[in-house]
Scaffold this motif. Structure first.
Motif, short mmCIF file in Angstrom:
data_model
loop_
_atom_site.label_atom_id
_atom_site.label_comp_id
_atom_site.label_asym_id
_atom_site.label_seq_id
_atom_site.Cartn_x
_atom_site.Cartn_y
_atom_site.Cartn_z
N ALA A 526 0.83 -1.21 0.00
CA ALA A 526 0.00 0.00 0.00
C ALA A 526 0.87 1.26 0.00
O ALA A 526 0.57 2.23 -0.71
CB ALA A 526 -0.93 -0.01 1.21
N GLU A 527 1.95 1.26 0.79
CA GLU A 527 2.83 2.43 0.84
C GLU A 527 3.57 2.61 -0.48
O GLU A 527 3.82 3.74 -0.91
CB GLU A 527 3.83 2.29 1.99
CG GLU A 527 3.23 2.48 3.38
CD GLU A 527 2.80 3.92 3.64
OE1 GLU A 527 3.31 4.83 2.97
OE2 GLU A 527 1.94 4.12 4.52
N CYS A 528 3.95 1.50 -1.13
CA CYS A 528 4.61 1.61 -2.44
C CYS A 528 3.68 2.26 -3.46
O CYS A 528 4.10 3.13 -4.24
CB CYS A 528 5.04 0.23 -2.93
SG CYS A 528 6.45 -0.46 -2.04
N ASP A 529 2.41 1.85 -3.46
CA ASP A 529 1.44 2.44 -4.38
C ASP A 529 1.21 3.91 -4.06
O ASP A 529 1.12 4.76 -4.96
CB ASP A 529 0.11 1.69 -4.30
CG ASP A 529 0.20 0.29 -4.91
OD1 ASP A 529 1.08 0.07 -5.76
OD2 ASP A 529 -0.62 -0.57 -4.52
N LYS A 530 1.14 4.21 -2.78
CA LYS A 530 0.82 5.57 -2.33
C LYS A 530 1.96 6.55 -2.61
O LYS A 530 1.71 7.69 -3.05
CB LYS A 530 0.52 5.53 -0.84
CG LYS A 530 0.21 6.87 -0.19
CD LYS A 530 -0.06 6.66 1.30
CE LYS A 530 -0.33 7.98 2.01
NZ LYS A 530 -0.58 7.77 3.47
N ARG A 531 3.21 6.12 -2.41
CA ARG A 531 4.33 7.06 -2.45
C ARG A 531 5.29 6.82 -3.62
O ARG A 531 6.36 7.41 -3.67
CB ARG A 531 5.11 7.00 -1.13
CG ARG A 531 4.24 7.38 0.06
CD ARG A 531 5.03 7.75 1.28
NE ARG A 531 4.13 8.18 2.35
CZ ARG A 531 3.65 9.42 2.49
NH1 ARG A 531 4.02 10.35 1.61
NH2 ARG A 531 2.83 9.73 3.47
N GLY A 532 4.91 5.97 -4.54
CA GLY A 532 5.74 5.78 -5.72
C GLY A 532 7.07 5.12 -5.39
O GLY A 532 8.14 5.64 -5.75
N ILE A 533 7.02 3.97 -4.71
CA ILE A 533 8.22 3.24 -4.32
C ILE A 533 8.25 1.89 -5.03
O ILE A 533 7.26 1.15 -4.98
CB ILE A 533 8.27 3.01 -2.79
CG1 ILE A 533 8.26 4.35 -2.05
CG2 ILE A 533 9.51 2.21 -2.41
CD1 ILE A 533 8.13 4.21 -0.54
N ILE A 534 9.34 1.59 -5.69
CA ILE A 534 9.55 0.27 -6.28
C ILE A 534 10.31 -0.58 -5.26
O ILE A 534 11.37 -0.17 -4.77
CB ILE A 534 10.31 0.37 -7.60
CG1 ILE A 534 9.45 1.08 -8.65
CG2 ILE A 534 10.73 -1.01 -8.10
CD1 ILE A 534 10.15 1.31 -9.97
#
Length: 679
Positions: A526-534
């Protein structure tokens, strides 16, 4: 005829008997002579031993009136995880008016009081006057006069193989303890040690003299190490047959300066010389410290140091030897050579190289698309009480100029600020409500800036999933093998990945024997989707865990991902926990150009990171469960990192260690990653 033969036979018998008698007389005489020689030699042996003992006793008697016994009271019991010495120690009179020299090792504990007992039994309180950081000796003062200074030996007179007597006063105030050896080498530990000896050297005689057979002082016994400059370095050679003495005449040369209370510090030029397989390579400059004497003198990376004053420098060994006994304040003539020329520059050594600390305006910028033609960079977030906040800059404003240079992208702004340091004044032009505002800002420090309590995600437009071009990079959950190195990895790329905007890269180094793929996906998706993290997760080849041979695999993997996706190098971090934290730390410190930060959970950083420098400024995030047993050590690590001017964040989770990835810790970690490109 019979009678004649008989007579002849008798004559032969008598002659033969005479010969045997003569033979035995000769042999007997030789044996008697040999016995006399042996007896004479046996009689001479005790006399030689006695003469030897007498010489040692006379040497000790010569120097004894100049030896003092030093007792300390109070102070710290442990310094840097090492027990400090509390036993009595030794000093040597260096001036008749009450000055005494001893080893600095005895004062690691910073004792509250010092007592000195003289040869005649008188006792005096003593004060610390000065220290010599290179020779690792301390000057004490007692209020009395008429003290006896021992005779000294010039370095030129000291020869390998001569007798060396090491004296101390730990065991007795009346009679010195003595260890006998020889001088085994000269000018050791980069020139600091006038003599090396195989006599037993330890805290029992640190601070005492190393004397010759005539009772003349060659040097003062101190612990030394060629690899470390700390006061306690070298104590691990306790009674090993490897001991060192620093020059007594050299101490006397600096005595007047030390009497004023001036601390004699090691002189620093501010260069790092390339490390070859041996020390026999040229002294090629690999790094020049920011703001150092070397930088001020114009020495650059790639230059080769060929001379220090009149000393030719042909190897790295020569360079270390030439700099080993240089004090702060000395001005050197440094010969340097590069492809274009050979020249001489002047550099005055300093006692401290201030760590580089990039300045901080106090904003986060919106991520700008590759094709954007908008001027400057838009302000996404303003840090409270920062220079930007104090100047009235608001979210939505646009920075369009920095020190007269037009700003096009945030990476350009980061590089421009990187050439400035804390407290520098800079000029910025801000587009605010359609009008340009010229502002003067004084850059602040960012190494102790707190994470934003609330940070809205950066704006990244979503793409139409039905209109993606052919060859669009894969998104979602991935599992592949890096064929060149035959290693597998898994990854997660946000489903709405937009290649026009830069993304963060989080490299997960899993613990031994467990990839933790499922809990990682659950915690971070969820945090990857939210903050643009691969999220990128290389897999160790063996169940036992990571080996240093796998550094190359991870380096190649990061480069492969950067070729496929638009990755922001300022937001590329490594994350680990448990037994793989050491490997993750070593990887980051080995490749500071490839990653911008290191995040650890419930782990300590056990290796010292390099000093920050422009463009290579590591950031650290240390998270801990509420019941983590090493909370205090973790706080100390963060404090040390901040003192080195690294950005370091400590977050203590509300959850205990039964939760593998606490939700609050993951949220704070991802905010940290999302804000690493702060300006």
């Amino acid at each position: 005829m019979l009678r004649s033969d008989s007579k002849l036979h008798c004559t032969r018998i008598r002659l033969s008997t005479s010969r045997f008698t003569l033979f035995f007389l000769i042999v007997g005489s030789l044996l008697a002579f040999s016995s006399l020689v042996d007896a004479a030699q046996n009689e001479s042996k005790p006399s030689l031993i006695k003469l030897e003992e007498q010489a040692f006793q006379e040497a000790v008697a010569t120097v004894s009136p100049s030896l003092v016994r030093i007792e300390t009271v109070g102070g710290r019991e442990v310094v840097q995880s090492q027990l400090t010495s509390t036993a009595a120690s030794t000093g040597v009179v260096v001036s008749p008016d009450g000055y005494i020299i001893t080893s600095s090792y005895h004062f690691l504990s910073k004792p509250s009081s010092i007592i000195v007992q003289l040869f005649d039994g008188r006792r005096f309180p003593a004060e610390t006057v000065s220290q010599d950081e290179i020779l690792k000796v301390t000057l004490l003062k007692i209020e009395t006069g008429g003290l006896i200074v021992p005779p000294a030996v010039d370095a030129e007179e000291i020869k390998v193989g001569q007798w060396a007597l090491a004296l101390g006063k730990t065991y007795s105030a009346e009679v010195p303890n003595l260890s006998v050896g020889v001088v085994s080498a000269l000018n050791r530990v980069w020139g600091k040690a006038v003599a090396q000896t195989d006599a037993k050297i330890s805290p029992v005689n640190y601070g005492g003299p190393l004397v010759d057979i005539q009772g003349r002082v060659m040097g003062i016994l101190v612990p030394l190490s060629p690899d470390d400059n700390t006061v306690q370095a070298g104590t691990d050679w306790y009674d090993s047959g490897i001991g060192f003495a620093v020059s007594f005449p050299t101490i006397q040369q600096h005595l007047d300066e030390m009497k004023t209370g001036k601390e004699l510090k090691r002189g620093l030029l501010g260069v790092v010389v390339e490390k070859g397989e041996t020390m026999g390579g040229p002294a090629a400059v690999e790094q020049v410290r920011f703001g150092s004497p070397a930088e001020d003198a114009g020495i650059g990376e790639g230059d080769v140091i060929v001379k220090i004053n009149d000393l030719p420098i042909e190897t790295q060994n020569d360079f270390k030897f030439a700099m080993g006994t240089r004090y702060a304040g000395e001005t050197l003539q440094v010969g340097i050579k590069n492809k274009e020329e050979t020249r001489t520059v002047e550099a005055t050594l300093v006692d401290e190289l201030l760590p580089y600390e990039s300045g901080f305006i106090g904003i986060l910028a919106e991520r700008k698309s590759l094709g954007s033609a908008e001027p400057g960079i838009a302000v996404r977030y303003v840090y409270p009480d920062s220079p930007a906040d104090q100047a009235g800059i608001k979210p939505g404003d646009r920075l369009i100029k920095f020190n007269e240079e037009t700003i096009e992208r945030s990476a350009q702004m980061e590089e421009l600020i990187g050439s400035n340091i804390v407290d520098d004044e800079v000029d910025v032009v801000v587009l605010q409500n359609g009008e340009e505002q010229s502002l003067k800002l004084k850059l602040a420090s960012k190494n102790k800036v707190s994470l934003p309590d609330e940070l809205e995600p950066a704006l990244v437009p979503a793409l139409d999933p039905n209109a993606l071009p052919e060859g669009f990079p894969k998104t979602g959950r991935l599992s592949e093998e890096l064929e060149e190195l035959k290693h597998r990895f898994w990854a997660y790329v946000p489903e709405d990945y937009n290649p026009d905007f830069p993304y963060s890269l989080l490299v997960w180094i899993h613990p031994a024997g467990q990839s933790m793929e499922a809990p990682m996906m659950k915690a971070f998706r969820a945090e990857c989707d939210k903050r643009g993290i691969i999220l990128l997760a290389p897999l160790a080849a063996e169940e036992e865990g990571w080996s240093n041979e796998e550094f190359e695999f991870i380096e190649e993997l990061i480069e492969t991902v950067r070729e496929r996706y638009f990755i922001d190098p300022w937001r590329t971090v490594v994350f680990s926990t448990g037994d793989s934290s050491r490997f993750a730390t070593q990887f980051v410190l080995r490749q500071p150009e490839q990653v911008a930060g290191l995040a650890l959970s419930n782990s300590l950083i056990l290796s010292r990171p390099p000093e920050p420098e422009p463009g290579l400024d590591l950031s650290f995030f240390l998270g801990a469960a509420s019941d983590f047993q090493q909370q205090k050590q973790l706080e100390q690590v963060v404090e040390q990192l901040q003192n080195m001017k690294h950005e370091a964040i400590l977050y203590k989770s509300e959850s205990d260690s039964t939760t593998t990835f606490p939700e609050d810790l993951i949220e704070r970690l991802c905010v940290w990653i999302d804000s690493l490109d702060r300006i």
